[in-house]
Design a protein around this motif. Structure first.
Motif, mmCIF file in Angstrom:
data_model
loop_
_atom_site.group_PDB
_atom_site.id
_atom_site.type_symbol
_atom_site.label_atom_id
_atom_site.label_comp_id
_atom_site.label_asym_id
_atom_site.label_seq_id
_atom_site.Cartn_x
_atom_site.Cartn_y
_atom_site.Cartn_z
ATOM 1 N N ASN A 50 -26.149 -20.701 23.747
ATOM 2 C CA ASN A 50 -26.350 -21.642 22.896
ATOM 3 C C ASN A 50 -27.603 -21.597 22.290
ATOM 4 O O ASN A 50 -28.199 -22.733 22.112
ATOM 5 N N ALA A 51 -28.206 -20.432 22.043
ATOM 6 C CA ALA A 51 -29.588 -20.502 21.263
ATOM 7 C C ALA A 51 -28.954 -20.258 19.846
ATOM 8 O O ALA A 51 -28.188 -19.627 19.544
ATOM 9 N N ALA A 52 -30.019 -21.109 19.041
ATOM 10 C CA ALA A 52 -29.671 -21.182 17.503
ATOM 11 C C ALA A 52 -30.920 -20.481 16.881
ATOM 12 O O ALA A 52 -31.885 -20.860 17.355
ATOM 13 N N ASN A 53 -30.700 -19.916 15.722
ATOM 14 C CA ASN A 53 -31.875 -19.567 14.866
ATOM 15 C C ASN A 53 -31.998 -20.718 13.807
ATOM 16 O O ASN A 53 -31.042 -20.785 13.060
ATOM 17 N N ILE A 54 -32.862 -21.424 14.124
ATOM 18 C CA ILE A 54 -33.308 -22.645 13.132
ATOM 19 C C ILE A 54 -34.327 -22.288 12.035
ATOM 20 O O ILE A 54 -35.594 -22.167 12.471
ATOM 21 N N ASP A 55 -33.930 -22.119 10.762
ATOM 22 C CA ASP A 55 -34.861 -21.778 10.091
ATOM 23 C C ASP A 55 -36.104 -20.711 10.436
ATOM 24 O O ASP A 55 -37.208 -20.652 10.411
ATOM 25 N N GLY A 56 -35.508 -19.568 11.020
ATOM 26 C CA GLY A 56 -36.080 -18.394 11.467
ATOM 27 C C GLY A 56 -36.922 -18.675 12.799
ATOM 28 O O GLY A 56 -37.255 -17.546 13.319
ATOM 29 N N VAL A 57 -36.499 -19.550 13.392
ATOM 30 C CA VAL A 57 -37.319 -19.737 14.860
ATOM 31 C C VAL A 57 -36.031 -19.929 15.848
ATOM 32 O O VAL A 57 -35.172 -20.647 15.401
ATOM 33 N N VAL A 58 -36.177 -19.188 16.993
ATOM 34 C CA VAL A 58 -35.149 -19.438 17.973
ATOM 35 C C VAL A 58 -35.287 -20.401 18.759
ATOM 36 O O VAL A 58 -36.376 -20.392 19.492
ATOM 37 N N VAL A 59 -34.557 -21.263 19.161
ATOM 38 C CA VAL A 59 -34.337 -22.338 20.125
ATOM 39 C C VAL A 59 -33.490 -21.930 21.121
ATOM 40 O O VAL A 59 -32.546 -21.750 21.107
ATOM 41 N N GLN A 60 -34.209 -21.419 22.343
ATOM 42 C CA GLN A 60 -33.283 -21.116 23.491
ATOM 43 C C GLN A 60 -33.020 -22.310 24.200
ATOM 44 O O GLN A 60 -33.794 -23.179 24.635
ATOM 45 N N GLY A 61 -31.714 -22.327 24.690
ATOM 46 C CA GLY A 61 -31.238 -23.655 25.357
ATOM 47 C C GLY A 61 -31.194 -24.637 24.567
ATOM 48 O O GLY A 61 -30.847 -25.766 25.400
ATOM 49 N N GLY A 62 -31.365 -24.623 23.412
ATOM 50 C CA GLY A 62 -31.035 -26.027 22.642
ATOM 51 C C GLY A 62 -29.952 -26.498 22.697
ATOM 52 O O GLY A 62 -28.775 -26.005 23.094
ATOM 53 N N ILE A 63 -29.486 -27.934 22.277
ATOM 54 C CA ILE A 63 -28.554 -28.585 22.825
ATOM 55 C C ILE A 63 -27.907 -29.228 21.127
ATOM 56 O O ILE A 63 -28.630 -29.745 20.644
ATOM 57 N N ASP A 64 -26.634 -28.539 20.921
ATOM 58 C CA ASP A 64 -26.227 -28.746 19.729
ATOM 59 C C ASP A 64 -25.640 -30.424 19.803
ATOM 60 O O ASP A 64 -24.598 -30.502 20.755
ATOM 61 N N ILE A 65 -26.197 -31.398 19.164
ATOM 62 C CA ILE A 65 -25.731 -32.616 19.117
ATOM 63 C C ILE A 65 -24.729 -32.916 17.939
ATOM 64 O O ILE A 65 -24.565 -34.205 17.460
ATOM 65 N N THR A 66 -24.321 -31.984 17.175
ATOM 66 C CA THR A 66 -23.837 -32.433 15.868
ATOM 67 C C THR A 66 -22.395 -33.107 16.240
ATOM 68 O O THR A 66 -22.148 -34.334 15.518
ATOM 69 N N ASP A 67 -21.645 -32.856 17.313
ATOM 70 C CA ASP A 67 -20.514 -33.547 17.257
ATOM 71 C C ASP A 67 -20.529 -34.801 17.775
ATOM 72 O O ASP A 67 -20.004 -35.757 17.312
ATOM 73 N N GLU A 68 -21.812 -35.023 18.536
ATOM 74 C CA GLU A 68 -21.799 -36.506 19.129
ATOM 75 C C GLU A 68 -22.325 -37.259 17.797
ATOM 76 O O GLU A 68 -22.078 -38.473 17.766
ATOM 77 N N VAL A 69 -23.124 -36.858 16.880
ATOM 78 C CA VAL A 69 -23.568 -37.471 15.763
ATOM 79 C C VAL A 69 -22.290 -38.095 14.752
ATOM 80 O O VAL A 69 -22.193 -39.105 14.357
ATOM 81 N N ILE A 70 -21.435 -36.864 14.450
ATOM 82 C CA ILE A 70 -20.458 -37.285 13.956
ATOM 83 C C ILE A 70 -19.585 -38.260 14.382
ATOM 84 O O ILE A 70 -18.882 -39.195 13.815
ATOM 85 N N GLN A 71 -19.214 -38.342 15.699
ATOM 86 C CA GLN A 71 -18.533 -39.142 16.444
ATOM 87 C C GLN A 71 -19.172 -40.559 16.426
ATOM 88 O O GLN A 71 -18.416 -41.445 16.049
ATOM 89 N N LYS A 72 -20.359 -40.849 16.364
ATOM 90 C CA LYS A 72 -21.049 -41.988 16.445
ATOM 91 C C LYS A 72 -21.062 -42.521 14.970
ATOM 92 O O LYS A 72 -21.336 -43.741 14.756
ATOM 93 N N LEU A 73 -20.651 -41.549 13.944
ATOM 94 C CA LEU A 73 -20.692 -42.198 12.631
ATOM 95 C C LEU A 73 -19.222 -42.407 12.142
ATOM 96 O O LEU A 73 -18.818 -42.195 11.044
ATOM 97 N N GLN A 74 -18.395 -42.436 13.161
ATOM 98 C CA GLN A 74 -16.863 -42.645 12.719
ATOM 99 C C GLN A 74 -16.861 -44.332 11.879
ATOM 100 O O GLN A 74 -17.577 -45.128 12.290
#
Length: 161
Positions: A137-161
């Motif tokens: 679950n490491a993501a490359n965010i604008d050239g910076v690798v975030v180790q162990g970052g938590i993707d909260i995209t689905d939660e944000v979408i769910q709360k914006l129903q």
């Protein structure tokens, strides 16, 4: 003791003292990240806001196209003044909706950040999973690798129903 030896001794003691102090500061930060493009396209609340923006912005866009067609029949000053006036109005509409989008997303990100006890939340724009990272679950965010970052995209979408 020579001046050089005293300097080396003081420097060494300072390094040791800093090492001892900093070992107690090893709390791991929890970083969350969202894919703002997915949120914008999949969130019904933002889709509704985007539709309202397009509806309000379209007349200005149409007027700009009409003005461009009339450019040859107008004086340069009249055309420039009319174009700047339309651009200013269109920009005002765009800023209004951008502020509304940002306020909505920021509020939800703040709620989720508190719920998940995140230290920070960042928006990923040019993001892909980093295949060289050992953590799945490491993501490359604008050239910076975030180790162990938590993707909260689905939660944000769910709360914006």
């Amino acid at each position: 003791m020579s001046h050089k030896m005293r300097y080396i001794l003081i420097s060494s003691l300072l390094v040791i003292a800093m090492s001892v102090l900093l070992t107690g500061c090893s709390n791991k930060a929890k970083i969350g990240y969202i894919d703002i493009d997915r949120v914008a396209t999949e969130s019904p609340q933002l889709k509704t806001l985007n539709d309202a923006f397009e509806k309000e912005y379209k007349p200005y866009n149409d007027q700009m196209e009409d003005l461009a067609k009339k450019q040859d029949s107008m004086s340069k000053d009249d055309y420039t003044k009319a174009a700047q006036d339309l651009q200013r109005k269109a920009s005002g509409v765009q800023q209004k909706y951008n502020a509304q989008r940002k306020a909505i997303v920021d509020k939800v990100m703040e709620q989720i950040s508190k719920e998940k006890d995140l230290s920070a939340v960042t928006v990923k724009s040019s993001v892909g999973i980093d295949p060289t990272a050992p953590d799945d679950n490491a993501a490359n965010i604008d050239g910076v690798v975030v180790q162990g970052g938590i993707d909260i995209t689905d939660e944000v979408i769910q709360k914006l129903q």
